[in-house]
Motif scaffolding. Structure first.
Motif, mmCIF file in Angstrom:
data_model
loop_
_atom_site.group_PDB
_atom_site.id
_atom_site.type_symbol
_atom_site.label_atom_id
_atom_site.label_comp_id
_atom_site.label_asym_id
_atom_site.label_seq_id
_atom_site.Cartn_x
_atom_site.Cartn_y
_atom_site.Cartn_z
ATOM 1 N N PHE B 29 0.856 -1.303 -0.043
ATOM 2 C CA PHE B 29 -0.004 0.265 -0.049
ATOM 3 C C PHE B 29 0.946 1.258 -0.097
ATOM 4 C CE2 PHE B 29 -3.040 -2.944 2.188
ATOM 5 C CZ PHE B 29 -3.904 -2.886 1.294
ATOM 6 N N GLY B 30 0.536 2.059 -0.766
ATOM 7 C CA GLY B 30 0.965 3.543 -0.768
ATOM 8 C C GLY B 30 0.180 4.575 -0.868
ATOM 9 N N PHE B 31 0.322 5.896 -0.499
ATOM 10 C CA PHE B 31 -0.743 7.050 -0.478
ATOM 11 C C PHE B 31 -0.168 8.062 -1.227
ATOM 12 C CE2 PHE B 31 -3.005 10.187 1.915
ATOM 13 C CZ PHE B 31 -4.327 9.771 1.407
ATOM 14 N N HIS B 32 -1.046 8.480 -2.292
ATOM 15 C CA HIS B 32 -0.553 9.608 -3.152
ATOM 16 C C HIS B 32 -1.622 10.433 -3.780
ATOM 17 C CE1 HIS B 32 2.183 11.674 -5.669
ATOM 18 N NE2 HIS B 32 1.577 11.244 -7.098
ATOM 19 N N GLU B 33 -1.439 11.494 -3.762
ATOM 20 C CA GLU B 33 -2.722 12.360 -4.168
ATOM 21 C C GLU B 33 -3.858 12.125 -3.532
ATOM 22 O OE1 GLU B 33 -2.354 12.329 -8.259
ATOM 23 O OE2 GLU B 33 -0.736 13.631 -8.540
ATOM 24 N N ASN B 34 -3.990 11.957 -2.340
ATOM 25 C CA ASN B 34 -5.268 11.517 -1.510
ATOM 26 C C ASN B 34 -5.669 10.236 -1.948
ATOM 27 O OD1 ASN B 34 -4.939 13.780 0.238
ATOM 28 N ND2 ASN B 34 -6.185 15.277 -0.713
ATOM 29 N N GLU B 35 -5.105 9.582 -2.423
ATOM 30 C CA GLU B 35 -5.765 8.117 -2.925
ATOM 31 C C GLU B 35 -4.809 7.028 -2.410
ATOM 32 O OE1 GLU B 35 -8.337 7.722 -4.454
ATOM 33 O OE2 GLU B 35 -8.711 9.675 -5.728
ATOM 34 N N LEU B 36 -5.394 5.895 -1.985
ATOM 35 C CA LEU B 36 -4.848 4.730 -1.663
ATOM 36 C C LEU B 36 -4.239 3.878 -2.789
ATOM 37 C CD1 LEU B 36 -3.838 3.418 1.138
ATOM 38 C CD2 LEU B 36 -5.996 1.990 1.011
ATOM 39 N N LYS B 37 -3.183 3.543 -2.744
ATOM 40 C CA LYS B 37 -2.602 3.068 -4.171
ATOM 41 C C LYS B 37 -1.948 1.674 -3.669
ATOM 42 C CE LYS B 37 -2.641 6.735 -6.438
ATOM 43 N NZ LYS B 37 -3.461 6.909 -7.653
ATOM 44 N N VAL B 38 -2.030 0.624 -4.849
ATOM 45 C CA VAL B 38 -1.299 -0.655 -4.522
ATOM 46 C C VAL B 38 -0.324 -0.930 -5.601
ATOM 47 C CG1 VAL B 38 -2.007 -3.104 -4.616
ATOM 48 C CG2 VAL B 38 -3.527 -1.931 -3.278
ATOM 49 N N LEU B 39 0.632 -1.473 -5.315
ATOM 50 C CA LEU B 39 1.792 -1.770 -6.313
ATOM 51 C C LEU B 39 1.373 -3.115 -7.065
ATOM 52 C CD1 LEU B 39 4.257 -0.233 -7.220
ATOM 53 C CD2 LEU B 39 5.633 -1.666 -5.977
ATOM 54 N N LEU B 40 1.365 -3.000 -8.309
ATOM 55 C CA LEU B 40 0.835 -4.332 -8.902
ATOM 56 C C LEU B 40 2.067 -4.729 -10.124
ATOM 57 C CD1 LEU B 40 -2.979 -3.981 -9.499
ATOM 58 C CD2 LEU B 40 -1.727 -5.255 -7.705
ATOM 59 N N TYR B 197 -6.837 8.326 6.597
ATOM 60 C CA TYR B 197 -7.865 7.648 7.363
ATOM 61 C C TYR B 197 -8.988 7.457 6.525
ATOM 62 C CZ TYR B 197 -5.163 6.639 11.480
ATOM 63 O OH TYR B 197 -4.479 6.322 12.496
ATOM 64 N N GLU B 198 -9.547 8.435 5.852
ATOM 65 C CA GLU B 198 -10.883 8.421 5.262
ATOM 66 C C GLU B 198 -10.612 7.588 3.907
ATOM 67 O OE1 GLU B 198 -12.849 12.859 6.268
ATOM 68 O OE2 GLU B 198 -11.521 12.866 4.440
ATOM 69 N N THR B 199 -9.460 7.476 3.318
ATOM 70 C CA THR B 199 -9.531 6.710 2.414
ATOM 71 C C THR B 199 -9.460 5.274 2.674
ATOM 72 O OG1 THR B 199 -7.876 8.551 1.158
ATOM 73 C CG2 THR B 199 -8.030 6.344 0.247
ATOM 74 N N ILE B 200 -8.720 4.816 3.687
ATOM 75 C CA ILE B 200 -8.728 3.695 4.245
ATOM 76 C C ILE B 200 -10.206 3.067 4.644
ATOM 77 C CG2 ILE B 200 -7.578 2.199 5.857
ATOM 78 C CD1 ILE B 200 -5.148 3.678 5.579
ATOM 79 N N LEU B 201 -10.873 3.961 5.348
ATOM 80 C CA LEU B 201 -11.770 3.640 5.943
ATOM 81 C C LEU B 201 -13.116 3.788 5.038
ATOM 82 C CD1 LEU B 201 -11.333 5.070 9.545
ATOM 83 C CD2 LEU B 201 -11.619 2.694 8.869
ATOM 84 N N ASN B 202 -12.744 4.592 3.912
ATOM 85 C CA ASN B 202 -13.970 4.717 2.979
ATOM 86 C C ASN B 202 -15.054 5.377 3.477
ATOM 87 O OD1 ASN B 202 -14.665 4.770 0.282
ATOM 88 N ND2 ASN B 202 -16.029 2.838 0.439
ATOM 89 N N LYS B 203 -15.098 6.509 4.448
ATOM 90 C CA LYS B 203 -16.011 7.254 4.883
ATOM 91 C C LYS B 203 -15.446 8.581 5.231
ATOM 92 C CE LYS B 203 -16.756 4.717 8.923
ATOM 93 N NZ LYS B 203 -17.126 4.456 10.257
ATOM 94 N N THR B 204 -16.217 9.509 5.403
ATOM 95 C CA THR B 204 -15.788 10.733 5.704
ATOM 96 C C THR B 204 -15.773 11.070 7.038
ATOM 97 O OG1 THR B 204 -17.945 11.843 5.464
ATOM 98 C CG2 THR B 204 -16.541 11.874 3.533
ATOM 99 N N LEU B 205 -14.642 11.957 7.685
ATOM 100 C CA LEU B 205 -14.513 11.895 9.100
ATOM 101 C C LEU B 205 -14.871 13.351 9.429
ATOM 102 C CD1 LEU B 205 -11.614 9.743 9.868
ATOM 103 C CD2 LEU B 205 -14.094 9.112 10.220
ATOM 104 N N ASP B 206 -15.186 13.820 10.705
ATOM 105 C CA ASP B 206 -15.180 15.188 10.944
ATOM 106 C C ASP B 206 -13.955 15.800 11.165
ATOM 107 O OD1 ASP B 206 -17.531 17.357 12.011
ATOM 108 O OD2 ASP B 206 -15.412 17.415 13.456
ATOM 109 N N ARG B 207 -13.652 16.731 10.578
ATOM 110 C CA ARG B 207 -12.171 17.674 10.774
ATOM 111 C C ARG B 207 -11.878 17.890 12.020
ATOM 112 N NH1 ARG B 207 -11.208 22.672 10.138
ATOM 113 N NH2 ARG B 207 -13.599 23.312 10.513
ATOM 114 N N ARG B 208 -12.883 18.546 12.865
ATOM 115 C CA ARG B 208 -12.409 19.024 14.064
ATOM 116 C C ARG B 208 -12.302 17.897 15.353
ATOM 117 N NH1 ARG B 208 -17.095 22.567 12.522
ATOM 118 N NH2 ARG B 208 -17.445 20.781 11.598
ATOM 119 N N ASN B 209 -13.218 16.751 15.193
ATOM 120 C CA ASN B 209 -13.245 15.630 16.192
ATOM 121 C C ASN B 209 -11.844 14.649 15.603
ATOM 122 O OD1 ASN B 209 -15.482 16.587 17.247
ATOM 123 N ND2 ASN B 209 -16.766 15.077 15.667
ATOM 124 N N PHE B 210 -11.691 14.799 14.411
ATOM 125 C CA PHE B 210 -10.358 14.064 14.024
ATOM 126 C C PHE B 210 -9.276 14.402 14.557
ATOM 127 C CE2 PHE B 210 -6.775 13.136 11.003
ATOM 128 C CZ PHE B 210 -6.901 11.907 11.075
#
Lengths: 257, 257
Positions: B29-40, B197-210
């Motif tokens: 797994f890698g993370f780039h431009e706000n996207e979760l990537k996989v090396l294939l 975190y949002e990308t991995i969990l696939n959901k949006t989180l509240d900015r302030r609570n995060f």
DNA sequence: TAGCATTGTGTCATAACGACGCATTCGATG
DNA sequence: CATCGAATGCGTCGTTATGACACAATGCTA
């Protein structure tokens, strides 16, 4: 008891019928008299006790092999069984000890025998209802019985490490899975359930907070009966509400103890 | 690029140098431009892309083999690498497709060739810093590149299942491990960490609570610098406090999102 | 029938959580 | 160079979860 002939046959023919260099070991947990137990076997060829294990037939799914081993050792069919780790150190298997011991047993194997090769083993752990188990030794062992988790110091090869890893996994999963269902009889009391958790987590929990949290999951049904005869106030009996239990299994319990 | 000769040699000599019927596959797994990537990797012998994998030398620890594969594909040495599951269905490996494709490639193997046997594979997942990776194809493949996690439909054999299982595991571990450290550059902003975190969990989180929760773990150090140039208010840069980070690794983060 | 150990139930202060408001700061715009 | 939009820093508030503990109820025992 399976006749020893089978054992010799397996030793002789294993290379043809099993996946090569692959084994599996089962950490079978039970709960009895407020103690967490593990089912171990006593190998004929070694002084130490060992985890029940086995090999995988060439056409057999890995999970099916684990289920088979479990069925053979416990007589139980439909149980909670989960793969938790692969143990793949190059030097983990030292079957040479085995070899000399087999020799004492009258079985001679050559230096290139399949059993002496390096083995990778897949660890499975199972949660079973203690009372339902009929402990049955396999063809390579002379005994099979429950051990208290705290009385186990040394085991065959790296089996102690495998056991410890299984325990760690169980503790982690405790917060995600409603584990009691598999380890307790159908009807049980809240103190019994608590003792189970305390034993697994190896810490004491507050009686009242435990009850509150447990019931808040909504997976328990309180029965109208109580368990009499306990020399004190009779506790209510509970059982799992299977519908809600299965639902909780999917979502995770989100517990924290 | 490693010369194809090596590939042919491996095909020819594999039986002598590898553990039989055992492979491993890495979900990197890698993370780039706000996207979760996989090396294939793109196998020469198959149309589908595949997870980078390999075999285990006869004297090599399983974990070492995984580390080696990772090093070969990414050039990275010291990375977060974790075994997560064994895939052991009897019918999971269908190297016969491979066989006919190898034939097109000019390589002929017999029906009893070691590659055609049933294989068990151990899945590892790795978290790496995207920018540090030098994607390098192995001798059996013609390409090696990052894929967006959401753009992957079909993979070689059961590799899609392996990938999905890795993702599930990653999501579960997110609450126990301070995962950002391995996927982000040394200095990063809070919104970047949140996006991860949002990308991995696939959901949006509240900015302030995060932010509140993240800082409450006490594993972050806020630097005096800010990231300018973002067309808006400049966010602070953070880095991990390694001392506290390692401590948290042992105890678990106890998060819930 | 009194005593004791254990269970059932409730309370209270504190911490954690989710939802949201508002001021600040950066680049873009004119 | 003043203004605006957009994202960030920081805080509030009500609700819920948690940990610690008090007290009444029950069942056996002496």
């Amino acid at each position: 008891m399976i006749p020893q002939k089978t054992f010799i046959e397996v030793i002789a023919d294993g290379e043809g019928i099993f996946q090569p260099s692959l084994s599996l070991d089962c950490v079978i947990f039970g709960f009895h008299e407020n103690e967490l137990k593990v089912l171990l076997i006593k190998l004929r060829t070694n002084d130490n006790w060992a985890l029940p294990g086995g090999f995988v037939f060439k056409e057999e799914d890995l999970d099916d092999a684990a289920t088979r081993v479990l069925k053979e050792r416990t007589g139980i069919n439909d149980i909670f069984l989960q793969q938790f780790h692969v143990f793949g150190s190059a030097n983990r298997s030292d079957w040479n000890i085995h070899r000399s011991n087999l020799k004492k047993d009258g079985i001679e194997i050559g230096p290139n025998h399949w059993l002496l090769k390096r083995f990778i083993t897949v660890g499975y752990y199972a949660l079973v209802e203690f009372a339902h188990v009929i402990a049955t030794p396999d063809s390579s062992s002379e005994d099979c019985k429950w051990w208290d988790i705290n009385e186990i110091d040394e085991l065959f090869m790296d089996h102690k490490q495998i056991l410890d890893k299984a325990l760690d996994t169980l503790r982690l999963q405790l917060n995600h899975l409603p584990i009691g269902y598999n380890l307790l009889p159908q009807k049980f009391t809240m103190p019994e359930l608590q003792k189970l958790y305390e034993t697994i987590l190896n810490k004491t929990l507050d009686r009242r907070n435990f009850q509150r949290k447990m019931t808040s999951f909504g997976i328990l049904k309180r029965l109208k009966e109580t368990r009499k005869g306990g020399a004190h106030r009779a506790p209510f009996l509970y059982s799992f509400d299977m519908r809600k239990y299965r639902k909780a299994l999917k979502q995770g319990l989100h517990g924290g103890w």
